[in-house]
Write a protein that holds these residues in place. Sequence first.
Motif, short mmCIF file in Angstrom:
data_model
loop_
_atom_site.label_atom_id
_atom_site.label_comp_id
_atom_site.label_asym_id
_atom_site.label_seq_id
_atom_site.Cartn_x
_atom_site.Cartn_y
_atom_site.Cartn_z
N THR A 4 0.82 -1.21 0.00
CA THR A 4 0.00 0.00 0.00
C THR A 4 0.85 1.26 0.00
OG1 THR A 4 -1.56 -1.24 1.40
CG2 THR A 4 -1.94 1.13 1.14
N VAL A 5 0.58 2.14 -0.98
CA VAL A 5 1.26 3.44 -1.08
C VAL A 5 0.25 4.52 -0.70
CG1 VAL A 5 2.47 5.04 -2.60
CG2 VAL A 5 2.69 2.57 -2.97
N TRP A 6 0.69 5.44 0.17
CA TRP A 6 -0.13 6.59 0.54
C TRP A 6 0.50 7.84 -0.06
CZ3 TRP A 6 -1.17 6.20 6.53
CH2 TRP A 6 -2.12 5.21 6.77
N ILE A 7 -0.31 8.67 -0.68
CA ILE A 7 0.13 9.97 -1.18
C ILE A 7 -0.87 11.01 -0.70
CG2 ILE A 7 0.65 11.35 -3.23
CD1 ILE A 7 1.29 8.72 -4.70
N LEU A 8 -0.36 12.01 -0.01
CA LEU A 8 -1.24 13.05 0.51
C LEU A 8 -1.71 13.95 -0.62
CD1 LEU A 8 -2.30 13.90 3.31
CD2 LEU A 8 -0.49 15.61 3.36
N ASP A 9 -3.01 14.18 -0.65
CA ASP A 9 -3.61 15.08 -1.65
C ASP A 9 -3.62 16.48 -1.08
OD1 ASP A 9 -5.14 16.59 -3.36
OD2 ASP A 9 -6.95 15.37 -3.17
N ASN A 10 -2.67 17.27 -1.53
CA ASN A 10 -2.60 18.67 -1.13
C ASN A 10 -3.17 19.58 -2.21
OD1 ASN A 10 -1.25 18.49 1.49
ND2 ASN A 10 0.45 17.68 0.30
N VAL A 59 -8.58 9.63 -10.79
CA VAL A 59 -8.73 8.49 -9.87
C VAL A 59 -10.20 8.24 -9.58
CG1 VAL A 59 -8.31 7.72 -7.50
CG2 VAL A 59 -6.43 8.65 -8.86
N ALA A 60 -10.98 9.30 -9.44
CA ALA A 60 -12.42 9.14 -9.22
C ALA A 60 -13.08 8.42 -10.40
CB ALA A 60 -13.07 10.50 -8.98
N GLU A 61 -12.59 8.68 -11.62
CA GLU A 61 -13.16 8.07 -12.81
C GLU A 61 -12.68 6.64 -13.06
OE1 GLU A 61 -13.83 12.04 -15.57
OE2 GLU A 61 -12.35 10.56 -16.20
N THR A 62 -11.39 6.42 -12.89
CA THR A 62 -10.82 5.13 -13.31
C THR A 62 -10.39 4.20 -12.19
OG1 THR A 62 -8.55 5.95 -13.45
CG2 THR A 62 -9.95 6.22 -15.42
N LYS A 63 -10.15 4.76 -11.02
CA LYS A 63 -9.68 3.97 -9.86
C LYS A 63 -8.33 3.31 -10.10
CE LYS A 63 -13.76 4.34 -7.69
NZ LYS A 63 -14.17 5.71 -7.90
N LYS A 64 -7.49 3.94 -10.95
CA LYS A 64 -6.16 3.39 -11.27
C LYS A 64 -5.10 4.47 -11.17
CE LYS A 64 -7.58 -0.73 -12.56
NZ LYS A 64 -7.27 -1.90 -11.77
N GLN A 66 8.31 0.37 -12.11
CA GLN A 66 7.02 1.02 -12.29
C GLN A 66 6.02 0.23 -11.47
OE1 GLN A 66 4.53 0.21 -15.76
NE2 GLN A 66 4.59 2.41 -16.19
N ILE A 67 5.26 0.95 -10.65
CA ILE A 67 4.27 0.32 -9.77
C ILE A 67 2.88 0.75 -10.21
CG2 ILE A 67 3.45 0.20 -7.39
CD1 ILE A 67 6.43 0.86 -6.60
N LYS A 68 2.02 -0.22 -10.45
CA LYS A 68 0.65 0.06 -10.85
C LYS A 68 -0.28 -0.42 -9.76
CE LYS A 68 1.54 -0.17 -15.76
NZ LYS A 68 1.03 -0.53 -17.06
N GLY A 69 -1.45 0.23 -9.65
CA GLY A 69 -2.36 -0.22 -8.62
C GLY A 69 -3.75 0.34 -8.72
N ASP A 70 -4.61 -0.22 -7.90
CA ASP A 70 -5.96 0.28 -7.72
C ASP A 70 -5.88 1.46 -6.77
OD1 ASP A 70 -7.03 -1.79 -9.32
OD2 ASP A 70 -7.06 -3.15 -7.60
N LEU A 93 -4.60 9.75 -1.14
CA LEU A 93 -4.64 8.81 -2.26
C LEU A 93 -4.04 7.50 -1.75
CD1 LEU A 93 -5.01 8.05 -5.25
CD2 LEU A 93 -2.77 9.04 -5.68
N VAL A 94 -4.84 6.45 -1.81
CA VAL A 94 -4.41 5.13 -1.37
C VAL A 94 -4.29 4.24 -2.61
CG1 VAL A 94 -4.96 3.11 0.03
CG2 VAL A 94 -5.62 5.40 0.83
N ILE A 95 -3.07 3.75 -2.85
CA ILE A 95 -2.81 2.88 -3.99
C ILE A 95 -2.50 1.47 -3.47
CG2 ILE A 95 -1.37 2.43 -6.01
CD1 ILE A 95 -0.73 5.46 -6.04
N SER A 96 -3.32 0.53 -3.88
CA SER A 96 -3.09 -0.88 -3.55
C SER A 96 -2.33 -1.49 -4.73
CB SER A 96 -4.43 -1.61 -3.36
OG SER A 96 -5.15 -1.01 -2.30
#
Length: 134
Positions: free
Chosen positions: A44-50, A59-64, A79-83, A113-116
């Motif tokens: 799990t990657v966390w990115i703060l939405d500032n 992300v709201a549209e595609t969830k990717k 390269q890391i891809k995720g939901d 932003l939470v990326i699985s």
Amino acid sequence: MVKLSEEMVEAFSNAKVVPLATASKDGVPNVAPMGTVYLKDPETVWILDNFMQKTAANVAETKKAALYLYGEGIKGCCQIKGDAVIETSGEAYDEAKKIFHAKNPNLPAKGLLVISVTDVYNCMPGPEAGKKLL
């Protein structure tokens, strides 16, 4: 979900700025530099939405989402891809806000932003470029 290797986990600690890529449902790409990145755990990657605008909308549209780790102090390139989802309340948001505000209390922290992690690919030039690692 996929667990990042120890080397990939270490790369996160050395990354200063991480390029984050998203796309709209119509396929319009967006890439933005992210400085508030935290590896919650190997999945799990966390990115703060500032200041996210297009990123949040995509992300709201595609969830990717996708990002890559490369640069000084980082071995190789992956390269890391995720939901992906953006959270604006709840335990994860509160915890992340606390972590990031400990370093910089002036951040707006609009959301998290939470990326699985779902896939990891090699992005170093050469014959192994694009090879799926995880």
